[in-house]
Write a protein that holds these residues in place. Structure first.
Motif, PDB file in Angstrom:
ATOM      1  N   LEU A  29       0.822  -1.212   0.000  1.00 57.19           N
ATOM      2  CA  LEU A  29       0.000   0.000   0.000  1.00 57.19           C
ATOM      3  C   LEU A  29       0.855   1.261   0.000  1.00 57.19           C
ATOM      4  O   LEU A  29       0.534   2.245  -0.676  1.00 57.19           O
ATOM      5  CB  LEU A  29      -0.946  -0.004   1.207  1.00 57.19           C
ATOM      6  N   LEU A  30       1.959   1.232   0.750  1.00 55.62           N
ATOM      7  CA  LEU A  30       2.863   2.386   0.757  1.00 55.62           C
ATOM      8  C   LEU A  30       3.504   2.603  -0.615  1.00 55.62           C
ATOM      9  O   LEU A  30       3.603   3.734  -1.088  1.00 55.62           O
ATOM     10  CB  LEU A  30       3.946   2.208   1.828  1.00 55.62           C
ATOM     11  N   VAL A  31       3.937   1.524  -1.243  1.00 52.84           N
ATOM     12  CA  VAL A  31       4.530   1.627  -2.576  1.00 52.84           C
ATOM     13  C   VAL A  31       3.507   2.176  -3.569  1.00 52.84           C
ATOM     14  O   VAL A  31       3.818   3.042  -4.388  1.00 52.84           O
ATOM     15  CB  VAL A  31       5.086   0.257  -3.031  1.00 52.84           C
ATOM     16  N   ALA A  32       2.260   1.700  -3.481  1.00 51.74           N
ATOM     17  CA  ALA A  32       1.215   2.182  -4.386  1.00 51.74           C
ATOM     18  C   ALA A  32       0.861   3.641  -4.088  1.00 51.74           C
ATOM     19  O   ALA A  32       0.651   4.428  -5.012  1.00 51.74           O
ATOM     20  CB  ALA A  32      -0.026   1.300  -4.264  1.00 51.74           C
ATOM     21  N   TYR A  33       0.812   4.000  -2.818  1.00 46.03           N
ATOM     22  CA  TYR A  33       0.454   5.367  -2.446  1.00 46.03           C
ATOM     23  C   TYR A  33       1.482   6.373  -2.958  1.00 46.03           C
ATOM     24  O   TYR A  33       1.129   7.431  -3.473  1.00 46.03           O
ATOM     25  CB  TYR A  33       0.311   5.476  -0.926  1.00 46.03           C
ATOM     26  N   TYR A  34       2.751   6.033  -2.793  1.00 43.75           N
ATOM     27  CA  TYR A  34       3.809   6.940  -3.232  1.00 43.75           C
ATOM     28  C   TYR A  34       4.176   6.750  -4.710  1.00 43.75           C
ATOM     29  O   TYR A  34       5.103   7.373  -5.195  1.00 43.75           O
ATOM     30  CB  TYR A  34       5.051   6.788  -2.358  1.00 43.75           C
ATOM     31  N   ASN A  35       3.447   5.884  -5.394  1.00 47.79           N
ATOM     32  CA  ASN A  35       3.622   5.653  -6.823  1.00 47.79           C
ATOM     33  C   ASN A  35       5.070   5.277  -7.176  1.00 47.79           C
ATOM     34  O   ASN A  35       5.645   5.787  -8.126  1.00 47.79           O
ATOM     35  CB  ASN A  35       3.159   6.873  -7.617  1.00 47.79           C
ATOM     36  N   LEU A  36       5.648   4.412  -6.350  1.00 51.63           N
ATOM     37  CA  LEU A  36       7.006   3.942  -6.583  1.00 51.63           C
ATOM     38  C   LEU A  36       6.987   2.776  -7.558  1.00 51.63           C
ATOM     39  O   LEU A  36       6.104   1.919  -7.501  1.00 51.63           O
ATOM     40  CB  LEU A  36       7.664   3.508  -5.269  1.00 51.63           C
ATOM     41  N   LYS A  37       7.948   2.719  -8.412  1.00 53.22           N
ATOM     42  CA  LYS A  37       8.056   1.636  -9.389  1.00 53.22           C
ATOM     43  C   LYS A  37       9.232   0.756  -8.977  1.00 53.22           C
ATOM     44  O   LYS A  37      10.382   1.187  -9.028  1.00 53.22           O
ATOM     45  CB  LYS A  37       8.290   2.234 -10.785  1.00 53.22           C
ATOM     46  N   PRO A  38       8.961  -0.493  -8.541  1.00 56.95           N
ATOM     47  CA  PRO A  38      10.069  -1.377  -8.162  1.00 56.95           C
ATOM     48  C   PRO A  38      10.878  -1.799  -9.387  1.00 56.95           C
ATOM     49  O   PRO A  38      10.395  -1.706 -10.522  1.00 56.95           O
ATOM     50  CB  PRO A  38       9.376  -2.576  -7.519  1.00 56.95           C
ATOM     51  N   PRO A  39      12.084  -2.296  -9.165  1.00 55.30           N
ATOM     52  CA  PRO A  39      12.892  -2.766 -10.303  1.00 55.30           C
ATOM     53  C   PRO A  39      12.210  -3.920 -11.030  1.00 55.30           C
ATOM     54  O   PRO A  39      11.387  -4.648 -10.466  1.00 55.30           O
ATOM     55  CB  PRO A  39      14.194  -3.238  -9.647  1.00 55.30           C
ATOM     56  N   VAL A  40      12.562  -4.093 -12.292  1.00 56.73           N
ATOM     57  CA  VAL A  40      11.959  -5.126 -13.138  1.00 56.73           C
ATOM     58  C   VAL A  40      12.172  -6.513 -12.531  1.00 56.73           C
ATOM     59  O   VAL A  40      11.285  -7.374 -12.595  1.00 56.73           O
ATOM     60  CB  VAL A  40      12.530  -5.037 -14.574  1.00 56.73           C
ATOM     61  N   VAL A  41      13.321  -6.750 -11.923  1.00 61.69           N
ATOM     62  CA  VAL A  41      13.618  -8.054 -11.316  1.00 61.69           C
ATOM     63  C   VAL A  41      12.609  -8.367 -10.207  1.00 61.69           C
ATOM     64  O   VAL A  41      12.109  -9.495 -10.111  1.00 61.69           O
ATOM     65  CB  VAL A  41      15.066  -8.068 -10.763  1.00 61.69           C
ATOM     66  N   ILE A  42      12.292  -7.388  -9.384  1.00 58.13           N
ATOM     67  CA  ILE A  42      11.321  -7.588  -8.302  1.00 58.13           C
ATOM     68  C   ILE A  42       9.932  -7.855  -8.880  1.00 58.13           C
ATOM     69  O   ILE A  42       9.210  -8.729  -8.394  1.00 58.13           O
ATOM     70  CB  ILE A  42      11.293  -6.353  -7.372  1.00 58.13           C
ATOM     71  N   ILE A  43       9.556  -7.132  -9.917  1.00 59.06           N
ATOM     72  CA  ILE A  43       8.247  -7.335 -10.546  1.00 59.06           C
ATOM     73  C   ILE A  43       8.146  -8.740 -11.132  1.00 59.06           C
ATOM     74  O   ILE A  43       7.145  -9.436 -10.937  1.00 59.06           O
ATOM     75  CB  ILE A  43       7.989  -6.256 -11.616  1.00 59.06           C
ATOM     76  N   GLN A  44       9.186  -9.194 -11.831  1.00 60.23           N
ATOM     77  CA  GLN A  44       9.168 -10.531 -12.426  1.00 60.23           C
ATOM     78  C   GLN A  44       9.131 -11.608 -11.348  1.00 60.23           C
ATOM     79  O   GLN A  44       8.391 -12.590 -11.468  1.00 60.23           O
ATOM     80  CB  GLN A  44      10.377 -10.720 -13.326  1.00 60.23           C
ATOM     81  N   LEU A  45       9.921 -11.427 -10.287  1.00 62.66           N
ATOM     82  CA  LEU A  45       9.927 -12.406  -9.195  1.00 62.66           C
ATOM     83  C   LEU A  45       8.563 -12.484  -8.532  1.00 62.66           C
ATOM     84  O   LEU A  45       8.047 -13.577  -8.267  1.00 62.66           O
ATOM     85  CB  LEU A  45      11.007 -12.045  -8.169  1.00 62.66           C
ATOM     86  N   THR A  46       7.956 -11.342  -8.285  1.00 59.89           N
ATOM     87  CA  THR A  46       6.633 -11.312  -7.667  1.00 59.89           C
ATOM     88  C   THR A  46       5.601 -11.987  -8.562  1.00 59.89           C
ATOM     89  O   THR A  46       4.755 -12.745  -8.075  1.00 59.89           O
ATOM     90  CB  THR A  46       6.222  -9.852  -7.381  1.00 59.89           C
ATOM     91  N   ASN A  47       5.655 -11.735  -9.850  1.00 55.73           N
ATOM     92  CA  ASN A  47       4.721 -12.382 -10.779  1.00 55.73           C
ATOM     93  C   ASN A  47       4.900 -13.896 -10.793  1.00 55.73           C
ATOM     94  O   ASN A  47       3.923 -14.650 -10.814  1.00 55.73           O
ATOM     95  CB  ASN A  47       4.893 -11.818 -12.187  1.00 55.73           C
ATOM     96  N   GLN A  48       6.143 -14.359 -10.782  1.00 55.74           N
ATOM     97  CA  GLN A  48       6.393 -15.800 -10.785  1.00 55.74           C
ATOM     98  C   GLN A  48       5.916 -16.448  -9.493  1.00 55.74           C
ATOM     99  O   GLN A  48       5.320 -17.530  -9.516  1.00 55.74           O
ATOM    100  CB  GLN A  48       7.873 -16.074 -11.006  1.00 55.74           C
ATOM    101  N   LEU A  49       6.141 -15.795  -8.364  1.00 57.38           N
ATOM    102  CA  LEU A  49       5.662 -16.342  -7.094  1.00 57.38           C
ATOM    103  C   LEU A  49       4.142 -16.340  -7.023  1.00 57.38           C
ATOM    104  O   LEU A  49       3.534 -17.280  -6.495  1.00 57.38           O
ATOM    105  CB  LEU A  49       6.259 -15.554  -5.919  1.00 57.38           C
ATOM    106  N   ALA A  50       3.525 -15.295  -7.566  1.00 57.02           N
ATOM    107  CA  ALA A  50       2.060 -15.240  -7.585  1.00 57.02           C
ATOM    108  C   ALA A  50       1.482 -16.348  -8.458  1.00 57.02           C
ATOM    109  O   ALA A  50       0.445 -16.937  -8.140  1.00 57.02           O
ATOM    110  CB  ALA A  50       1.601 -13.871  -8.080  1.00 57.02           C
ATOM    111  N   ASN A  51       2.165 -16.658  -9.562  1.00 60.73           N
ATOM    112  CA  ASN A  51       1.706 -17.738 -10.443  1.00 60.73           C
ATOM    113  C   ASN A  51       1.843 -19.105  -9.787  1.00 60.73           C
ATOM    114  O   ASN A  51       1.139 -20.045 -10.143  1.00 60.73           O
ATOM    115  CB  ASN A  51       2.461 -17.711 -11.764  1.00 60.73           C
ATOM    116  N   LEU A  52       2.747 -19.237  -8.824  1.00 61.80           N
ATOM    117  CA  LEU A  52       2.933 -20.509  -8.128  1.00 61.80           C
ATOM    118  C   LEU A  52       1.951 -20.706  -6.979  1.00 61.80           C
ATOM    119  O   LEU A  52       1.736 -21.838  -6.541  1.00 61.80           O
ATOM    120  CB  LEU A  52       4.355 -20.580  -7.543  1.00 61.80           C
ATOM    121  N   ALA A  53       1.359 -19.627  -6.487  1.00 61.82           N
ATOM    122  CA  ALA A  53       0.547 -19.703  -5.274  1.00 61.82           C
ATOM    123  C   ALA A  53      -0.649 -20.648  -5.428  1.00 61.82           C
ATOM    124  O   ALA A  53      -0.851 -21.536  -4.595  1.00 61.82           O
ATOM    125  CB  ALA A  53       0.082 -18.313  -4.864  1.00 61.82           C
ATOM    126  N   ALA A  54      -1.454 -20.470  -6.457  1.00 60.50           N
ATOM    127  CA  ALA A  54      -2.663 -21.293  -6.608  1.00 60.50           C
ATOM    128  C   ALA A  54      -2.347 -22.769  -6.808  1.00 60.50           C
ATOM    129  O   ALA A  54      -2.957 -23.624  -6.150  1.00 60.50           O
ATOM    130  CB  ALA A  54      -3.529 -20.761  -7.741  1.00 60.50           C
TER     131      ALA A  54
END
Length: 144
Positions: free
Chosen positions: A12-37
């Motif tokens: 929520l803090l990252v979204a509120y301050y409109n911060l853009k994380p590095p591409v590596v963090i975004i890709q890692l988060t997407n891969q982990l989210a795809n593994l969750a279900a």
């Protein structure tokens, strides 16, 4: 305070301050989210295997209460609340259908993590998914 709460606050803090994380963090988060279900479903399958070997029909468990609340009472309350909200029809329909969805698969893992009855959590998830095949079309017919 646990890691889930900290993650939500950080997100929520990252979204509120409109911060853009590095591409590596975004890709890692997407891969982990795809593994969750799939991992949730695998875990529930393991719990169901152990449930099959145990006595499931314990009369002291009121398994129908969470299923009735999630699949019937909650969608009915949301449908009543939607009468008082001025939104476009597609958003109202989406909210109503989302409220009719079965118990999330993550519930079994959260129940097991916090030392509650993980067998009941897995059984509720499975039964609510099966009953949702009947209740979702029925509720859609009744509400729409």
């Amino acid at each position: 305070m646990n890691i889930s709460t900290a993650s939500i606050v950080l997100g929520l803090l990252v979204a509120y301050y409109n911060l853009k994380p590095p591409v590596v963090i975004i890709q890692l988060t997407n891969q982990l989210a795809n593994l969750a279900a799939p991992l949730d479903m695998f875990y529930i399958g393991v719990l169901i295997m152990s449930l099959y070997r145990k006595k499931v029909h314990d009369p002291s468990q009121k398994i129908w209460i969470p299923i009735a609340v999630k699949l019937i009472i909650l969608p009915a309350c949301v449908a009543l609340m939607m009468n008082y909200v001025n939104l476009i029809l597609e958003i109202i329909q989406t909210v109503l259908i989302q409220s009719m969805m079965p118990t999330l698969t993550l519930a079994s893992i959260l129940i097991a993590k916090y030392s509650a009855d993980e067998d009941m959590g897995a059984f509720t998830t499975v039964l609510s998914t099966i009953f949702a095949l009947i209740t979702i079309p029925l509720m859609v017919y009744l509400i729409f």
